[in-house]
Design a protein around this motif. Structure first.
Motif: not given
Length: 279
Positions: A56-57, A144, A93, A90, A87, A121
């Protein structure tokens, strides 16, 4: 009301001798909501020597979940819980997650690879499709919600190629929005529909994989609050608000317990889209 596969605190009850094996279990979007509930329940079904990767971020929330799982296990030996603060929208990530995957688990020692693509999201649901003229805005959302799921899945499967004795399971957390259009939710519907097709293709290309798209139903989460407040279509916003007011939302624990039951039974058709209410 409790279901037969739940305990009084929403956890998964013992299901005979079934478990998830000695596994590398990766849950993206694990810091809150459905991902958090699923990770906590899966932890109880992993054999000694397993690794649970929480991605997770939000580092603080991940570490809180890591501590919760440790406390819930009562010091049970043999389960390694690691946090990956990344993230996934990206490239770096995805690369960081893959780096931790490689260093966390010996591929030839695992009986089961379980990857749950949960990170997602809602996007801007206050606007309608004709307002999305900015290509960079749309690409940022899709990075994402679509691209990262494909890139992460492909990268993890490359580390865990097909071999005798290894079960490989890939789960896509889907939605009714993958099947039906919701006005003012063009980004979310597009992302969910694309992911469903992406994993259907994967199931055809990799027949040894167990691939599932699971729609968890209307959940009582922060995302649901965001939807009630921001949805641009007045009729849809009213419907969402009414569901909450009438107590029709599901708990994350209730829905994740049903997904775990499906995974343990392992009788679904690979590539299928299953909804909470279908089961």
């Amino acid at each position: 009301m409790l279901h037969s596969d739940e305990t009084s605190d929403g956890g998964v009850a013992a299901l005979g001798a079934q478990d998830l094996g000695r596994a590398l279990c990766i849950v993206s979007g694990a810091s809150r909501g459905f991902g958090r509930a699923l990770a906590a329940q899966a932890a109880a079904l992993l054999r000694p020597g397993s690794v649970l990767l929480l991605v997770s971020r939000s580092g603080d929330r991940l570490r809180e979940l890591q501590a919760h799982i440790g406390a819930s296990s009562g010091g049970r030996d043999g389960l390694h819980v690691r946090c990956v603060v990344a993230d996934l929208g990206e490239q770096r990530g995805v690369e960081e997650t893959l780096r931790v995957v490689k260093e966390s688990a010996a591929a030839d020692m695992m009986e089961h690879l379980l990857l749950v693509n949960n990170a997602a999201s809602l996007g801007d649901v206050s606007r309608f499709a004709t307002s999305f003229t900015d290509l960079s805005e749309v690409n940022h959302y899709l990075s994402l919600n679509v691209s990262s799921a494909l890139s992460l899945t492909a990268a993890v499967l490359s580390v865990f190629p097909r071999r005798p004795g290894l079960r490989r399971t890939v789960v896509n957390i889907s939605s009714l929005c993958a099947l039906q259009p919701f006005p003012s939710w063009v980004l979310y519907c597009t992302g969910k529909a694309a992911r469903d097709m992406m994993f259907r293709v994967l199931a055809v290309e990799e027949p040894d994989l167990r691939v599932l798209s699971y729609a968890p139903g209307p959940l009582d989460t922060e995302m649901q609050v965001q939807a009630r407040v921001n949805t641009g279509d007045p009729n849809l916003r009213s419907t969402i608000s009414t569901m909450q007011a009438q107590g029709q939302l599901l708990t994350c624990e209730e829905s994740s317990a049903k997904l775990i039951k499906v995974l343990l039974e392992d009788s679904y058709q690979s590539g299928a889209h299953l909804d909470f209410y279908d089961l």
